[in-house]
Design a protein around this motif. Sequence first.
Motif, PDB file in Angstrom:
ATOM      1  N   SER A 247       0.765  -0.971  -0.018  1.00 52.74           N
ATOM      2  CA  SER A 247       0.027  -0.238  -0.067  1.00 52.74           C
ATOM      3  C   SER A 247       0.615   1.083   0.620  1.00 52.74           C
ATOM      4  N   GLU A 248       1.846   0.883   0.785  1.00 59.25           N
ATOM      5  CA  GLU A 248       2.750   1.977   0.404  1.00 59.25           C
ATOM      6  C   GLU A 248       3.707   2.571  -0.543  1.00 59.25           C
ATOM      7  N   VAL A 249       3.479   1.451  -0.925  1.00 59.90           N
ATOM      8  CA  VAL A 249       4.758   1.463  -2.654  1.00 59.90           C
ATOM      9  C   VAL A 249       3.057   2.198  -3.379  1.00 59.90           C
ATOM     10  N   VAL A 250       2.237   1.499  -3.683  1.00 56.72           N
ATOM     11  CA  VAL A 250       1.395   1.864  -4.703  1.00 56.72           C
ATOM     12  C   VAL A 250       0.915   3.734  -3.950  1.00 56.72           C
ATOM     13  N   ARG A 251       1.184   4.073  -3.292  1.00 58.86           N
ATOM     14  CA  ARG A 251       0.403   5.432  -2.356  1.00 58.86           C
ATOM     15  C   ARG A 251       1.908   6.203  -3.360  1.00 58.86           C
ATOM     16  N   GLY A 252       3.052   5.777  -2.910  1.00 61.39           N
ATOM     17  CA  GLY A 252       4.202   6.606  -3.784  1.00 61.39           C
ATOM     18  C   GLY A 252       3.880   7.118  -4.261  1.00 61.39           C
ATOM     19  N   ALA A 253       3.588   5.719  -5.610  1.00 62.26           N
ATOM     20  CA  ALA A 253       3.912   5.676  -6.365  1.00 62.26           C
ATOM     21  C   ALA A 253       2.639   6.791  -7.615  1.00 62.26           C
ATOM     22  N   ILE A 254       1.469   6.871  -7.061  1.00 60.47           N
ATOM     23  CA  ILE A 254       0.335   7.398  -6.959  1.00 60.47           C
ATOM     24  C   ILE A 254       0.570   8.839  -6.768  1.00 60.47           C
ATOM     25  N   ARG A 262      -3.278  15.247 -13.929  1.00 65.25           N
ATOM     26  CA  ARG A 262      -4.536  14.935 -13.346  1.00 65.25           C
ATOM     27  C   ARG A 262      -5.381  16.434 -13.380  1.00 65.25           C
ATOM     28  N   ASP A 263      -4.879  17.490 -13.185  1.00 62.47           N
ATOM     29  CA  ASP A 263      -5.185  18.357 -13.230  1.00 62.47           C
ATOM     30  C   ASP A 263      -6.086  18.845 -14.601  1.00 62.47           C
ATOM     31  N   ALA A 264      -5.529  18.153 -15.967  1.00 61.77           N
ATOM     32  CA  ALA A 264      -5.792  17.830 -16.479  1.00 61.77           C
ATOM     33  C   ALA A 264      -6.783  17.185 -17.307  1.00 61.77           C
ATOM     34  N   ALA A 265      -7.389  15.687 -16.472  1.00 60.27           N
ATOM     35  CA  ALA A 265      -7.657  14.972 -16.962  1.00 60.27           C
ATOM     36  C   ALA A 265      -9.111  15.562 -16.502  1.00 60.27           C
ATOM     37  N   ARG A 266      -9.134  16.480 -15.062  1.00 63.28           N
ATOM     38  CA  ARG A 266      -9.956  16.795 -14.816  1.00 63.28           C
ATOM     39  C   ARG A 266     -11.237  18.261 -15.631  1.00 63.28           C
ATOM     40  N   ALA A 267     -10.107  18.534 -16.191  1.00 67.28           N
ATOM     41  CA  ALA A 267     -10.852  19.741 -17.062  1.00 67.28           C
ATOM     42  C   ALA A 267     -11.291  19.373 -18.527  1.00 67.28           C
ATOM     43  N   LEU A 268     -10.956  18.412 -18.732  1.00 65.95           N
ATOM     44  CA  LEU A 268     -11.398  17.857 -19.484  1.00 65.95           C
ATOM     45  C   LEU A 268     -12.772  17.087 -19.841  1.00 65.95           C
ATOM     46  N   GLY A 269     -13.165  17.098 -18.093  1.00 61.66           N
ATOM     47  CA  GLY A 269     -13.838  16.695 -17.881  1.00 61.66           C
ATOM     48  C   GLY A 269     -14.789  15.510 -17.127  1.00 61.66           C
ATOM     49  N   LEU A 270     -13.634  14.603 -16.533  1.00 59.71           N
ATOM     50  CA  LEU A 270     -13.197  13.173 -16.057  1.00 59.71           C
ATOM     51  C   LEU A 270     -13.984  12.925 -14.938  1.00 59.71           C
ATOM     52  N   SER A 271     -14.507  12.441 -13.871  1.00 61.54           N
ATOM     53  CA  SER A 271     -15.177  11.807 -11.891  1.00 61.54           C
ATOM     54  C   SER A 271     -13.371  11.329 -11.674  1.00 61.54           C
ATOM     55  N   ARG A 272     -13.336  12.276 -10.690  1.00 59.79           N
ATOM     56  CA  ARG A 272     -12.450  11.700  -9.970  1.00 59.79           C
ATOM     57  C   ARG A 272     -11.662  10.491  -9.968  1.00 59.79           C
ATOM     58  N   PHE A 273     -12.935   9.512 -10.084  1.00 59.67           N
ATOM     59  CA  PHE A 273     -12.821   7.652 -10.225  1.00 59.67           C
ATOM     60  C   PHE A 273     -12.026   7.369 -11.903  1.00 59.67           C
ATOM     61  N   GLN A 274     -12.809   8.449 -12.626  1.00 57.97           N
ATOM     62  CA  GLN A 274     -12.390   7.776 -14.275  1.00 57.97           C
ATOM     63  C   GLN A 274     -10.928   8.511 -14.115  1.00 57.97           C
ATOM     64  N   THR A 275     -10.163   9.998 -13.523  1.00 55.27           N
ATOM     65  CA  THR A 275      -8.967  10.204 -13.393  1.00 55.27           C
ATOM     66  C   THR A 275      -8.425   8.982 -12.770  1.00 55.27           C
ATOM     67  N   LEU A 276      -8.422   8.396 -11.538  1.00 48.40           N
ATOM     68  CA  LEU A 276      -7.555   7.449 -11.146  1.00 48.40           C
ATOM     69  C   LEU A 276      -7.935   6.496 -11.947  1.00 48.40           C
ATOM     70  N   ARG A 277      -8.682   5.969 -12.533  1.00 50.65           N
ATOM     71  CA  ARG A 277      -8.824   4.910 -13.611  1.00 50.65           C
ATOM     72  C   ARG A 277      -7.927   4.665 -14.565  1.00 50.65           C
ATOM     73  N   MET A 278      -8.208   5.912 -15.426  1.00 47.26           N
ATOM     74  CA  MET A 278      -7.161   5.895 -16.694  1.00 47.26           C
ATOM     75  C   MET A 278      -6.388   6.868 -16.646  1.00 47.26           C
ATOM     76  N   VAL A 279      -6.268   7.392 -15.775  1.00 49.74           N
ATOM     77  CA  VAL A 279      -5.024   8.756 -15.660  1.00 49.74           C
ATOM     78  C   VAL A 279      -3.813   7.968 -14.680  1.00 49.74           C
ATOM     79  N   THR A 280      -4.180   7.884 -13.961  1.00 49.69           N
ATOM     80  CA  THR A 280      -3.329   8.591 -12.668  1.00 49.69           C
ATOM     81  C   THR A 280      -2.625   6.794 -12.370  1.00 49.69           C
ATOM     82  N   ILE A 281      -3.822   5.717 -12.432  1.00 53.62           N
ATOM     83  CA  ILE A 281      -2.465   4.498 -12.039  1.00 53.62           C
ATOM     84  C   ILE A 281      -2.248   4.213 -13.266  1.00 53.62           C
TER      85      ILE A 281
END
Lengths: 365, 358
Positions: A247-254, A262-281
Amino acid sequence: MSHARKSLLVQGLTFGATAAVLWWLAHNMSANLERRGLSLGFGFLQQPANFEIGDTAWLRFSPEQSVGRAILVGLLNTARVSALGCVLAIAIGFVVGVLRLSHNPALRGVMRAGVEVVRNTPLLLLLLFLYASLQGLPSASHALEPAPGWFLSGRGLVLPAIAFGALTMWLAALLVIALVLRRRLGAMGARVIAGLLATVVLSMLVRHPSVEAAHLVGFNFVGGTTLSPEFAALLSALVLHHAAHISEVVRGAILSVPRGQRDAARALGLSRFQTLRMVTIPLALRAMVPLLATSCVSLIKNSSLAVAIGFPDVVSILNTTGNQTGHNIETMCIMIVVYLSLSLAVAAALNRYNTSLLALEAQLP
Amino acid sequence: MILTMTMRIRAAMMSSCVAAMMLAQACGAGSASSGGADGGASAGATLRAVRARGSVRCGITQGTGFATPDDAGRWQGFDVDFCRAIAVALFDDPDKVQFTPYTQQQRFSGLQSGEVDLLANGTSVTSSRALHQPFQFGPIYLYDGQGFLVPKSSRASKASMLDGATVCVQQGTTSELNLTDFARRNRVSFKPVVMEDLRAAVSALASGRCDAITQDGAGLATTRTMLRDPSNYVILPDRISKEPIAAVVRSGDDQWLEIVNWVFHAPVQAEEYGIGQQNAAQFLASSDPAIRRFLGVEPGAVDGLGLDPKWVYNVIAKVGNYGDIFDRNLGSRTPLRMERGLNRLWTDGGLLYSPPFR
């Protein structure tokens, strides 16, 4: 001296020095063994084992079978607990790591407290604690029955065993292979998988899977499959300990993913979950995978703590073998080879996955 | 609970350390033979090393009655007393001995690596240990056999009634093998749970994880004292194996083996002569020539190998005869309440028989 020559010389010297050290170690070992009247050899692997193994899976074992088979049973026990442990530790570690970055302070706090407690406790202590807690369960004759045919007691969790026909098993294996290779199969993939799924179901209709319920006879349950308390304690200790690290590895990687993404994804109108799933992870995976491989490798090695609670893993079986036959050096060599090959195999597999991730990224426009 | 946990952790760590040490020593420099930690087979090396060190190093296994530290931290027990007898024979001082506690799993590596000079820890004499492993055995100093300890509530009155039971076994003992042989001979089945540490096995029996513990009879008597309410547990009458307990030394060092042999015989012979810790001094004035030779009043029978001519007298006066040692540690006045049984003198119908001292 040219650069190439110099490099050749250095390589030659290194090789020579390593060979000399290895030769010296081997020579001393054989000299000392002779002095102590010990002989090396792996002939004892064919002798009958003459001891019973309390917890086996997949392979049946009885005492008149060979020492080699006993070691194989131990190896399967190690593999069983390690494979399940790796998968569960990564899954739980992933969820916990993401939740630690949650916007909900209560959730974040609880996750953080849990991770810190587990991460800063020695694994052996955690293991003994969990095992001692499992011994608080009622005795076999007063077993709890949470569902019909399920028995929970100090002897472990006993479940009805389900036996499938051989045809069903083969078809299911093909189905798994098809699922793994579905990308390679391309457009045909979906049809092949659907077809296999249908035949699996059909084969079960032709030959019904048999269910064998367990019942208490004398001291123990007979029939069914048993999840022993030793296995459960070992698995949960390994999963908890390594999930906390992961969990520490995952947190650090994110957190290592640049904020701009992330800001760009949010600006495109993706939700928080979508940002996480499609961009951050996907971006974080690059940083994560090599460390996950390290975690899995250390989980495999830590599974040898099984001896502390009496789970017959490969180390426990090899200890017994060494004691019964006197071939301690050989059993130690087998131990080294087993852990080395398991660890290298896992590291190689995850490295390949990492390379494929990087290759995928290179294809991005 | 905390204490048991640290002990278990220590035991787990120590077993891997001993194993690693053994490998390291096997791989290490060949010049080790000059040191006191020599595991080698050259004659007299162990005796020389012991004399140079000024103390005996004895491997034991902790257990009530056999080896436990008392309130003052001094080791007490049946096995401990035999180690002290060797120290008295060599140095006339029962404290010139260092004790190393081993689990059953670690003991042979400890002896093999030269960490101790002998084991007196309840090891049974077996042909495979004598023929396949580089060890030699001293005289048998306790005749024992493997049995079962069960809770009274199980209602089992003999071992064959335990069919299907889960049995806790300690790793690294002959118990695993005997249990399997017994099961196959009697067509019963057991599910073994193999524990490295006895304490883990005891808590498993107390919690009901195991239906029985199997161990040597003496071990069961000790184990029963570790349970919260010993009167709720019974030792079944069956003995499923022969366990002749003897001291173990590295093979190839005959002088050392002879010293161990005769020091272990002396308390048995002393009991046969009726010489005990209380009355030993009176026998110094005995007119019986055999007793005079035995106690070293007349030279020729027990000196040699550089031993003090009066070592037998010293051993009896400072440690006692076999009966003294047994009664003090295992007998009816101790928590173990063991019967002498086979461990009576041959003259009383037991098996203890010392070769003559002449």
